[in-house]
Design an enzyme around this catalytic site. Structure first.
Site, PDB file in Angstrom:
ATOM      1  N   PRO A   1       2.484  73.083  40.866  1.00 38.95           N
ATOM      2  CA  PRO A   1       1.933  74.118  41.742  1.00 38.95           C
ATOM      3  C   PRO A   1       3.023  75.051  42.268  1.00 38.95           C
ATOM      4  O   PRO A   1       4.213  74.705  42.201  1.00 38.95           O
ATOM      5  CB  PRO A   1       1.304  73.318  42.881  1.00 38.95           C
ATOM      6  CG  PRO A   1       1.986  72.012  42.867  1.00 38.95           C
ATOM      7  CD  PRO A   1       2.385  71.739  41.464  1.00 38.95           C
ATOM      8  N   PRO A   2       2.645  76.215  42.772  1.00 38.58           N
ATOM      9  CA  PRO A   2       3.647  77.158  43.258  1.00 38.58           C
ATOM     10  C   PRO A   2       4.463  76.561  44.407  1.00 38.58           C
ATOM     11  O   PRO A   2       3.911  75.822  45.227  1.00 38.58           O
ATOM     12  CB  PRO A   2       2.823  78.329  43.787  1.00 38.58           C
ATOM     13  CG  PRO A   2       1.444  78.126  43.304  1.00 38.58           C
ATOM     14  CD  PRO A   2       1.276  76.703  42.928  1.00 38.58           C
TER      15      PRO A   2
ATOM     16  N   GLY B   1       9.303  73.879  43.544  1.00 38.18           N
ATOM     17  CA  GLY B   1      10.722  73.791  43.214  1.00 38.18           C
ATOM     18  C   GLY B   1      11.047  73.897  41.732  1.00 38.18           C
ATOM     19  O   GLY B   1      12.109  73.447  41.306  1.00 38.18           O
ATOM     20  N   LYS B   2      10.190  74.539  40.953  1.00 41.28           N
ATOM     21  CA  LYS B   2      10.456  74.654  39.514  1.00 41.28           C
ATOM     22  C   LYS B   2      11.657  75.557  39.247  1.00 41.28           C
ATOM     23  O   LYS B   2      12.551  75.206  38.483  1.00 41.28           O
ATOM     24  CB  LYS B   2       9.208  75.180  38.779  1.00 41.28           C
ATOM     25  CG  LYS B   2       8.003  74.279  38.950  1.00 41.28           C
ATOM     26  CD  LYS B   2       6.788  74.791  38.211  1.00 41.28           C
ATOM     27  CE  LYS B   2       6.222  76.077  38.769  1.00 41.28           C
ATOM     28  NZ  LYS B   2       5.632  75.915  40.113  1.00 41.28           N
ATOM     29  N   THR B   3      11.654  76.713  39.893  1.00 42.90           N
ATOM     30  CA  THR B   3      12.768  77.635  39.724  1.00 42.90           C
ATOM     31  C   THR B   3      14.065  76.991  40.197  1.00 42.90           C
ATOM     32  O   THR B   3      15.111  77.089  39.550  1.00 42.90           O
ATOM     33  CB  THR B   3      12.521  78.928  40.526  1.00 42.90           C
ATOM     34  OG1 THR B   3      11.208  79.375  40.260  1.00 42.90           O
ATOM     35  CG2 THR B   3      13.518  79.990  40.180  1.00 42.90           C
TER      36      THR B   3
ATOM     37  N   GLU C   1     -14.256  69.717  69.758  1.00 40.01           N
ATOM     38  CA  GLU C   1     -13.089  69.047  69.167  1.00 40.01           C
ATOM     39  C   GLU C   1     -13.076  67.565  69.543  1.00 40.01           C
ATOM     40  O   GLU C   1     -12.686  66.721  68.731  1.00 40.01           O
ATOM     41  CB  GLU C   1     -11.789  69.716  69.614  1.00 40.01           C
ATOM     42  CG  GLU C   1     -11.650  71.184  69.208  1.00 40.01           C
ATOM     43  CD  GLU C   1     -11.849  71.437  67.727  1.00 40.01           C
ATOM     44  OE1 GLU C   1     -11.565  70.532  66.913  1.00 40.01           O
ATOM     45  OE2 GLU C   1     -12.312  72.546  67.375  1.00 40.01           O
TER      46      GLU C   1
ATOM     47  N   ASP D   1     -17.029  73.782  59.555  1.00 38.54           N
ATOM     48  CA  ASP D   1     -17.236  72.345  59.362  1.00 38.54           C
ATOM     49  C   ASP D   1     -18.319  72.101  58.321  1.00 38.54           C
ATOM     50  O   ASP D   1     -18.181  71.261  57.437  1.00 38.54           O
ATOM     51  CB  ASP D   1     -17.711  71.689  60.668  1.00 38.54           C
ATOM     52  CG  ASP D   1     -16.677  71.806  61.777  1.00 38.54           C
ATOM     53  OD1 ASP D   1     -15.499  72.032  61.451  1.00 38.54           O
ATOM     54  OD2 ASP D   1     -17.059  71.679  62.947  1.00 38.54           O
TER      55      ASP D   1
HETATM   56  P1  ADP Z   1       8.421  77.404  42.206  1.00 41.07           P
HETATM   57  O1  ADP Z   1       9.336  78.009  41.218  1.00 41.07           O
HETATM   58  O2  ADP Z   1       7.931  76.043  41.819  1.00 41.07           O
HETATM   59  O3  ADP Z   1       7.291  78.293  42.643  1.00 41.07           O
HETATM   60  P2  ADP Z   1      10.715  77.540  43.896  1.00 41.07           P
HETATM   61  O4  ADP Z   1      11.665  76.782  43.069  1.00 41.07           O
HETATM   62  O5  ADP Z   1      10.826  79.022  43.835  1.00 41.07           O
HETATM   63  O6  ADP Z   1       9.236  77.130  43.557  1.00 41.07           O
HETATM   64  O7  ADP Z   1      10.808  77.018  45.385  1.00 41.07           O
HETATM   65  C1  ADP Z   1      10.847  77.876  46.483  1.00 41.07           C
HETATM   66  C2  ADP Z   1      11.755  77.349  47.565  1.00 41.07           C
HETATM   67  O8  ADP Z   1      11.232  76.149  48.128  1.00 41.07           O
HETATM   68  C3  ADP Z   1      13.116  76.966  47.074  1.00 41.07           C
HETATM   69  O9  ADP Z   1      13.957  78.063  47.051  1.00 41.07           O
HETATM   70  C4  ADP Z   1      13.566  75.919  48.079  1.00 41.07           C
HETATM   71  O10 ADP Z   1      14.087  76.521  49.223  1.00 41.07           O
HETATM   72  C5  ADP Z   1      12.269  75.249  48.454  1.00 41.07           C
HETATM   73  N1  ADP Z   1      12.084  74.011  47.697  1.00 41.07           N
HETATM   74  C6  ADP Z   1      11.079  73.738  46.827  1.00 41.07           C
HETATM   75  N2  ADP Z   1      11.192  72.493  46.335  1.00 41.07           N
HETATM   76  C7  ADP Z   1      12.300  71.961  46.862  1.00 41.07           C
HETATM   77  C8  ADP Z   1      12.954  70.697  46.721  1.00 41.07           C
HETATM   78  N3  ADP Z   1      12.479  69.750  45.922  1.00 41.07           N
HETATM   79  N4  ADP Z   1      14.083  70.498  47.432  1.00 41.07           N
HETATM   80  C9  ADP Z   1      14.567  71.453  48.245  1.00 41.07           C
HETATM   81  N5  ADP Z   1      14.000  72.651  48.411  1.00 41.07           N
HETATM   82  C10 ADP Z   1      12.875  72.928  47.747  1.00 41.07           C
END
Ligand code: ADP
Length: 641
Positions: free
Chosen positions: A202-203, A206-208, A424, A499
């Site tokens: 998912p977005p 941390g893929k990038t 609530e 709800d």
């Molecule tokens: P994606 O490419 O999956 O959409 P990104 O790699 O761009 O996500 O992640 C965005 C930001 O979120 C990163 O620059 C980092 O700051 C934070 N982040 C995401 N996953 C991690 C992780 N596993 N550890 C540390 N920081 C993370």
């Protein structure tokens, strides 16, 4: 390369042809080789429709130049008085005429006027070229140039230490790093390393970051390009970008090429309204060719990222292309803790901050969400002129990230406030009283985003599946707000619409997706995901009869009614607790798990700041839902589902 030059040559040829057509009347110089006629004869020629093209009046020499259909060029001398009637006649006959003043300078003016539309068209072309490569810089003719950013000078400094959690993906990527570092080792053994890896997740998970860390660990250049940048206005530009990207990569091997959002180019070919997008298909084909074009061990590794692997063209996933898939998921609580710690390293954190509690409060958060929690916390602390960031700052940051900025200015009348408090409180006590419901972490009547208040449920641990009892319990909890309003005020508000929406969606999915209805049995009804091009989630194509549709509606209705009745019985039997919690909420606005227990049990709670110590909160979180106290025997949950 060749086709790119061909394309540019084509464009230039087009411009020449357009300009040629526009200029044609001016190639012909009527002053040379023209036959002189007398003015009255000239009038006759006009009258009889034998004049072709534009008639030119030269005011300097009092000469008229014209062209007759027979192919001859004519000139005649005119007197000033004659121009009026002649021009009238020309207009009537629909013959164009131009007036030169003297030495022929104005022919340039008329030329300019004639050229204007063509200049505009050419200008438009140039502008389109520019726009298609916004941010890319360079002239209008450089649209084929790759926009891959070469992080060569500063090979990424990110390492695996910056990527928290994600142990499995890291493990799998170790091999790639080893290969990028020492390609010869692998070449000597003829060991084939995959050329392409697909990071799926998912977005914001941390893929990038992972891809960068691979380049960083191996200290090789990192080329990155996003799939959406490939798809351009001009057909062929995307393809040439791919070509350029791989040419650059080859020159810089060993290196890593990262393609983000590969689904933008890599969708199933042939999908889409109107037979698909040529440009995208060309780009995809070029990408496939490029992937096949380098040797397995040439030192280039391509990592692509997507959150929609299901819509990728199968050709992309074949051996030799993106044949290895690495799943990167949103973190669990352990992972969240680790990610928070990574980001907390960068800011001054007060001793009262408990990372475990923060990690627990943030189920479902992605790495990017957590990074922004830390940042928001620091911003809040800065605004409060603090030297360090406290737990309260992070608490608020979590809520901001969940629900948008705090709305203090939203003033409720005391009556409204009371209703919100009971609403609530209804949710909150059901979370405590109904077996299988997630115990509450916190209940508040401070409005946030669209909600006037909310109850945060904190699941005791990360869950990947949920049982029917749990789902039904959640549905009953959702009903709690309306039930409380109804019981206490005999009046209901609009506050429960969200709800009901949640409850209805959940029940519908139980019936149609999870096969949790006894009446309809273990089936999936309706096909999720029709044709890709309309966005799979948009349509829920129906593959069942009206009869079944009716039964589904009946079943959904029944389950919702039962949940409502269950909530009603439970709250009715615990009216005293409801009152206590609502009153405490009106007084203090927010109650945390432990305080909620005390308030429900009728213990007098001192009016201190409502935040318990962080660690106490953590303890309370993992407590199982309290069994009902003696004054209210547990109400049996509905027997059927
Ligand atoms: P994606 O490419 O999956 O959409 P990104 O790699 O761009 O996500 O992640 C965005 C930001 O979120 C990163 O620059 C980092 O700051 C934070 N982040 C995401 N996953 C991690 C992780 N596993 N550890 C540390 N920081 C993370």
């Amino acid at each position: 390369m060749k086709t790119r030059y061909l394309k540019i040559a084509g464009l230039v040829a087009l411009i020449i042809v357009v300009a040629g057509v526009a200029f044609f009347p001016f190639y012909w110089n009527p002053k040379k080789s023209s036959t002189q006629v007398i003015f009255s004869d000239f009038m006759d020629l006009v009258e009889t429709g034998q004049i072709a093209g534009t008639v030119v009046f030269n005011e300097g020499t009092h000469t008229i130049y014209a062209h007759v259909t027979a192919g001859q060029h004519l000139r005649t001398i005119y007197s000033k008085e004659a121009t009026g009637p002649l021009q009238e006649l020309l207009k009537k006959k629909g013959i164009r005429f131009a007036i030169e003043s003297g030495g022929g300078g104005s022919i340039w003016l008329s030329l300019l006027f004639n050229m204007l539309p063509f200049l505009l068209i050419i200008g438009l072309f140039v502008m389109m070229g520019r726009r298609s490569q916004m941010g890319g810089g360079g002239g209008p003719m450089s649209f084929g140039k790759s926009k891959a950013k070469l992080h060569d000078a500063t090979k990424p400094k990110v390492t695996f230490a910056d990527v928290a959690g994600e142990e499995e993906p890291k493990e799998e990527l170790l091999e790639v790093i080893e290969f990028l570092k020492h390609p010869q080792k692998f070449q000597a053994l003829h060991a084939k390393i995959p050329r392409g890896l697909l990071l799926v997740g998912p977005p914001g998970c941390g893929k990038t970051l992972l891809a960068k860390a691979v380049a960083g660990e191996a200290s090789v250049p990192f080329f990155s390009l996003s799939g959406s940048e490939f798809v351009e206005v001009f057909v062929g530009v995307g393809a040439s970008r791919v070509r350029d990207l791989f040419e650059q990569a080859k020159k810089n091997a060993p290196c890593l090429v990262f393609i983000d959002e590969i689904d933008a180019v890599g969708r199933h070919r042939g999908a889409g309204l109107g037979g698909g997008n040529d440009e995208r298909e060309q780009t995809l084909n070029q990408l496939l060719v490029a992937m096949d074009g380098f040797e397995a061990n040439s030192g280039i590794i391509v990592i692509a990222a997507t959150n929609r692997p299901d819509i990728l063209d199968p050709a992309l996933l074949r051996p030799g292309r993106f044949d290895r898939r690495i799943i990167v998921d949103n973190p669990d609580s352990k992972g969240r803790k680790a990610i928070l710690q990574v980001h907390l390293r960068e800011i001054p954190v007060a001793p009262d901050v408990n990372v475990d509690v923060l990690a627990k409060q943030t189920p479902g958060f992605s790495g990017a969400d957590l990074a922004s929690v830390v940042n928001e916390g620091a911003l809040l602390a800065a605004r409060r002129e603090k030297k360090m960031v406290n737990m309260v700052d992070f608490d608020e940051a979590v809520e901001r990230v969940i629900a948008g900025p705090l709305r203090r200015s939203r003033a409720l009348t005391p009556k409204e406030r009371e209703m919100v408090a009971y609403h609530e409180a209804g949710h909150a006590i059901l979370r405590k009283l109904i077996p299988h419901a997630d115990p509450p972490h916190k209940v508040t009547i401070i409005s946030r985003g669209m909600a006037l208040g909310y109850v945060m449920g904190a699941p005791p641990e990360d869950r990947y599946t949920r049982t029917r009892s749990e789902l039904l319990a959640e549905v009953s909890v959702a009903m709690g707000g309306r039930v409380a309003e109804d019981l206490v005020f005999g009046e209901i508000t609009t506050g429960a619409s969200n709800d009901f929406e949640q409850a209805t969606n959940m029940v519908r999915r139980m019936v149609t997706n999870f096969g949790m209805s006894d009446k309809l049995g273990p089936v999936t009804l309706g096909r999720q995901g029709g044709p890709v091009f309309l966005g799979r989630d948009m349509i829920d194509s129906r593959n069942y009869s009206e009869e079944i549709a009716y039964q589904i509606d009946q079943e959904v209705r029944r389950l919702l009614d039962e949940a409502y009745q269950y909530a009603h019985r439970t709250i009715e039997a615990n009216r005293e607790k409801l009152n206590r919690v609502a009153k405490a909420l009106i007084e203090r606005e927010t109650l945390y798990a432990e305080e909620l227990d005390d308030v429900m049990a009728g213990k007098v709670v001192a009016l201190e700041p409502s935040r318990p110590t962080a660690s106490a909160g953590a303890e309370a979180d993992i407590e199982a839902p309290t069994a009902a106290t003696p004054d209210a025997p547990p109400v049996a949950p509905p027997a059927t589902a």
